[in-house]
Scaffold this motif. Structure first.
Motif, PDB file in Angstrom:
ATOM      1  N   GLU A 159       0.808  -1.136   0.111  1.00 44.56           N
ATOM      2  CA  GLU A 159       0.238   0.104   0.000  1.00 44.56           C
ATOM      3  C   GLU A 159       0.823   1.144   0.095  1.00 44.56           C
ATOM      4  OE1 GLU A 159      -0.464  -2.629   1.786  1.00 44.56           O
ATOM      5  OE2 GLU A 159      -2.743  -3.239   1.439  1.00 44.56           O
ATOM      6  N   VAL A 160       1.764   1.228   0.804  1.00 43.41           N
ATOM      7  CA  VAL A 160       2.855   2.474   1.010  1.00 43.41           C
ATOM      8  C   VAL A 160       3.401   2.554  -0.273  1.00 43.41           C
ATOM      9  CG1 VAL A 160       4.547   3.526   2.154  1.00 43.41           C
ATOM     10  CG2 VAL A 160       2.650   2.607   3.472  1.00 43.41           C
ATOM     11  N   SER A 161       4.156   1.492  -0.729  1.00 40.89           N
ATOM     12  CA  SER A 161       4.910   1.435  -2.065  1.00 40.89           C
ATOM     13  C   SER A 161       3.974   2.053  -3.186  1.00 40.89           C
ATOM     14  CB  SER A 161       5.446   0.218  -2.213  1.00 40.89           C
ATOM     15  OG  SER A 161       6.438  -0.303  -1.174  1.00 40.89           O
ATOM     16  N   CYS A 162       3.094   1.393  -3.410  1.00 34.94           N
ATOM     17  CA  CYS A 162       1.940   1.841  -4.278  1.00 34.94           C
ATOM     18  C   CYS A 162       1.563   3.358  -4.339  1.00 34.94           C
ATOM     19  CB  CYS A 162       0.804   1.062  -4.640  1.00 34.94           C
ATOM     20  SG  CYS A 162       1.006  -0.525  -5.146  1.00 34.94           S
ATOM     21  N   VAL A 163       1.337   3.919  -3.196  1.00 35.70           N
ATOM     22  CA  VAL A 163       0.937   5.236  -3.130  1.00 35.70           C
ATOM     23  C   VAL A 163       1.974   6.210  -3.314  1.00 35.70           C
ATOM     24  CG1 VAL A 163       0.297   7.037  -1.302  1.00 35.70           C
ATOM     25  CG2 VAL A 163      -0.838   5.016  -1.521  1.00 35.70           C
ATOM     26  N   LEU A 164       3.264   5.816  -2.983  1.00 39.39           N
ATOM     27  CA  LEU A 164       4.436   6.597  -3.176  1.00 39.39           C
ATOM     28  C   LEU A 164       4.837   6.796  -4.577  1.00 39.39           C
ATOM     29  CD1 LEU A 164       6.618   5.856  -0.177  1.00 39.39           C
ATOM     30  CD2 LEU A 164       5.253   7.878  -0.536  1.00 39.39           C
ATOM     31  N   ILE A 165       4.884   5.537  -5.381  1.00 42.64           N
ATOM     32  CA  ILE A 165       5.067   5.345  -6.735  1.00 42.64           C
ATOM     33  C   ILE A 165       4.063   6.117  -7.587  1.00 42.64           C
ATOM     34  CG2 ILE A 165       5.400   3.863  -8.799  1.00 42.64           C
ATOM     35  CD1 ILE A 165       6.712   1.615  -6.662  1.00 42.64           C
ATOM     36  N   PHE A 185       5.435   3.417 -13.446  1.00 39.45           N
ATOM     37  CA  PHE A 185       4.181   2.448 -13.826  1.00 39.45           C
ATOM     38  C   PHE A 185       4.598   1.293 -13.972  1.00 39.45           C
ATOM     39  CE2 PHE A 185       1.090   0.680 -16.882  1.00 39.45           C
ATOM     40  CZ  PHE A 185      -0.143   1.283 -16.021  1.00 39.45           C
ATOM     41  N   VAL A 186       5.507   0.712 -14.444  1.00 40.25           N
ATOM     42  CA  VAL A 186       6.070  -0.773 -14.532  1.00 40.25           C
ATOM     43  C   VAL A 186       5.988  -1.513 -13.031  1.00 40.25           C
ATOM     44  CG1 VAL A 186       7.997  -2.396 -14.865  1.00 40.25           C
ATOM     45  CG2 VAL A 186       7.416  -0.604 -16.633  1.00 40.25           C
ATOM     46  N   TRP A 187       6.828  -0.721 -12.116  1.00 39.31           N
ATOM     47  CA  TRP A 187       6.862  -0.974 -10.671  1.00 39.31           C
ATOM     48  C   TRP A 187       5.553  -1.005  -9.983  1.00 39.31           C
ATOM     49  CZ3 TRP A 187      10.545  -3.029  -7.499  1.00 39.31           C
ATOM     50  CH2 TRP A 187      11.675  -3.322  -8.024  1.00 39.31           C
ATOM     51  N   LEU A 188       4.621   0.045 -10.189  1.00 40.21           N
ATOM     52  CA  LEU A 188       3.414  -0.008  -9.672  1.00 40.21           C
ATOM     53  C   LEU A 188       2.367  -1.122 -10.191  1.00 40.21           C
ATOM     54  CD1 LEU A 188       1.409   1.938  -8.042  1.00 40.21           C
ATOM     55  CD2 LEU A 188       0.724   2.891 -10.341  1.00 40.21           C
ATOM     56  N   VAL A 189       2.514  -1.508 -11.352  1.00 43.12           N
ATOM     57  CA  VAL A 189       1.790  -2.822 -11.733  1.00 43.12           C
ATOM     58  C   VAL A 189       2.063  -4.025 -10.887  1.00 43.12           C
ATOM     59  CG1 VAL A 189       1.576  -4.385 -13.465  1.00 43.12           C
ATOM     60  CG2 VAL A 189       1.244  -1.834 -14.122  1.00 43.12           C
ATOM     61  N   TYR A 190       3.503  -4.434 -10.663  1.00 43.18           N
ATOM     62  CA  TYR A 190       3.700  -5.510 -10.110  1.00 43.18           C
ATOM     63  C   TYR A 190       3.338  -5.420  -8.474  1.00 43.18           C
ATOM     64  CZ  TYR A 190       5.781  -7.375 -14.282  1.00 43.18           C
ATOM     65  OH  TYR A 190       6.033  -7.842 -15.738  1.00 43.18           O
ATOM     66  N   LEU A 191       3.679  -4.126  -7.908  1.00 43.63           N
ATOM     67  CA  LEU A 191       3.200  -4.289  -6.717  1.00 43.63           C
ATOM     68  C   LEU A 191       1.796  -4.087  -6.289  1.00 43.63           C
ATOM     69  CD1 LEU A 191       6.104  -1.609  -5.471  1.00 43.63           C
ATOM     70  CD2 LEU A 191       5.981  -4.088  -5.275  1.00 43.63           C
ATOM     71  N   ALA A 192       1.066  -3.631  -7.252  1.00 41.92           N
ATOM     72  CA  ALA A 192      -0.342  -3.319  -7.026  1.00 41.92           C
ATOM     73  C   ALA A 192      -0.957  -4.955  -7.156  1.00 41.92           C
ATOM     74  CB  ALA A 192      -0.956  -2.601  -8.057  1.00 41.92           C
ATOM     75  N   ALA A 193      -0.438  -5.920  -7.878  1.00 48.21           N
ATOM     76  CA  ALA A 193      -0.697  -7.282  -8.418  1.00 48.21           C
ATOM     77  C   ALA A 193      -0.660  -7.965  -7.139  1.00 48.21           C
ATOM     78  CB  ALA A 193      -0.017  -7.807  -9.467  1.00 48.21           C
ATOM     79  N   SER A 194       0.398  -7.745  -6.300  1.00 45.20           N
ATOM     80  CA  SER A 194       0.799  -8.466  -4.960  1.00 45.20           C
ATOM     81  C   SER A 194      -0.442  -7.742  -4.085  1.00 45.20           C
ATOM     82  CB  SER A 194       2.119  -8.079  -4.449  1.00 45.20           C
ATOM     83  OG  SER A 194       2.122  -8.662  -3.242  1.00 45.20           O
ATOM     84  N   MET A 195      -0.703  -6.587  -3.884  1.00 43.69           N
ATOM     85  CA  MET A 195      -1.727  -6.059  -3.074  1.00 43.69           C
ATOM     86  C   MET A 195      -2.921  -6.759  -3.358  1.00 43.69           C
ATOM     87  SD  MET A 195      -2.677  -2.188  -2.111  1.00 43.69           S
ATOM     88  CE  MET A 195      -2.788  -1.506  -3.843  1.00 43.69           C
ATOM     89  N   GLY A 224      18.708  -2.988 -15.253  1.00 42.79           N
ATOM     90  CA  GLY A 224      18.393  -3.909 -14.451  1.00 42.79           C
ATOM     91  C   GLY A 224      17.663  -3.596 -13.342  1.00 42.79           C
ATOM     92  N   TYR A 225      17.479  -2.369 -12.878  1.00 43.11           N
ATOM     93  CA  TYR A 225      16.661  -2.022 -11.799  1.00 43.11           C
ATOM     94  C   TYR A 225      15.237  -1.967 -12.239  1.00 43.11           C
ATOM     95  CZ  TYR A 225      21.060  -0.812  -9.518  1.00 43.11           C
ATOM     96  OH  TYR A 225      22.305  -0.698  -8.988  1.00 43.11           O
ATOM     97  N   VAL A 226      15.071  -1.655 -13.486  1.00 41.27           N
ATOM     98  CA  VAL A 226      13.692  -1.519 -13.989  1.00 41.27           C
ATOM     99  C   VAL A 226      13.402  -2.916 -14.202  1.00 41.27           C
ATOM    100  CG1 VAL A 226      12.189  -1.019 -15.962  1.00 41.27           C
ATOM    101  CG2 VAL A 226      14.188   0.713 -15.153  1.00 41.27           C
ATOM    102  N   TYR A 227      13.953  -3.845 -14.511  1.00 44.54           N
ATOM    103  CA  TYR A 227      13.502  -5.157 -14.976  1.00 44.54           C
ATOM    104  C   TYR A 227      13.681  -6.125 -13.590  1.00 44.54           C
ATOM    105  CZ  TYR A 227      13.901  -5.284 -20.015  1.00 44.54           C
ATOM    106  OH  TYR A 227      13.725  -5.172 -21.388  1.00 44.54           O
ATOM    107  N   ALA A 228      14.029  -5.546 -12.216  1.00 50.00           N
ATOM    108  CA  ALA A 228      14.130  -6.018 -11.174  1.00 50.00           C
ATOM    109  C   ALA A 228      12.639  -6.195 -10.813  1.00 50.00           C
ATOM    110  CB  ALA A 228      14.926  -5.410 -10.330  1.00 50.00           C
TER     111      ALA A 228
END
Length: 169
Positions: free
Chosen positions: A13-19, A52-62, A128-132
């Motif tokens: 939740e916090v990660s998604c909001v900040l991103i 946005f890429v990071w947001l998608v993966y973290l939101a899927a986990s949420m 590599g950080y984006v693909y992580a």
């Protein structure tokens, strides 16, 4: 509340909001600079895309954590509650297998990109950080699926099933 419980409860939740805030601010400043200042920022669109890429993966986990992920629930509607619980357990098990495979394969891809030292064109960020986002996102999904499997097993053992929230129109 311990640090681990706080992480378990609020990490995505916090990660998604900040991103999301970062992505929105970058997009806003890009539009502002382009249309008000007549100057286009070369890096803001690219960085917003990576957010946005990071947001998608973290939101899927949420979504998994809150049992709000999109899934086909037709069989669960028409099956008896206990059979539907078993079906959910089996489907989550298959899903866990797939997320584990994606975690391993995503880690290989991210490590390969990281080892090559590829950078993004505008920001110069190591790709590599984006693909992580792929292995980290799928690892978090796997963790959340294990939690959901434990909950489902406890529900089946106790016979105390989560109330169905699906209405048939």
């Amino acid at each position: 509340m311990t640090a681990l419980k706080l992480l378990d409860k609020y990490l995505e939740e916090v990660s998604c909001v900040l991103i999301f805030i970062t992505m929105t601010a970058l997009t806003f400043f890009q539009v502002l600079s382009r249309f008000v200042l007549n100057y286009s920022l070369s890096w803001s669109e690219e960085l917003a895309r990576y957010c946005f890429v990071w947001l998608v993966y973290l939101a899927a986990s949420m979504a998994i954590k809150h049992r709000k992920h999109i899934r086909v629930q037709v069989a669960e509607i028409f099956l008896p509650v206990k059979a539907a619980a078993w079906l959910g357990l089996i489907s989550d098990g298959i899903w866990l297998f797939l997320t584990a495979v994606m975690t391993v394969q995503g880690q290989k891809v991210a490590a390969m990109i990281l080892s090559h030292g590829q950078t993004s064109p505008a920001v110069g960020l190591t790709m590599g950080y984006v693909y992580a986002a792929i292995p980290i996102g799928f690892a978090l999904m796997s963790f959340r699926l294990v939690q959901q499997l434990i909950i489902r097993i406890k529900e089946i053992k106790s016979g105390d099933f989560e109330e169905r929230k699906i209405a048939i129109d």
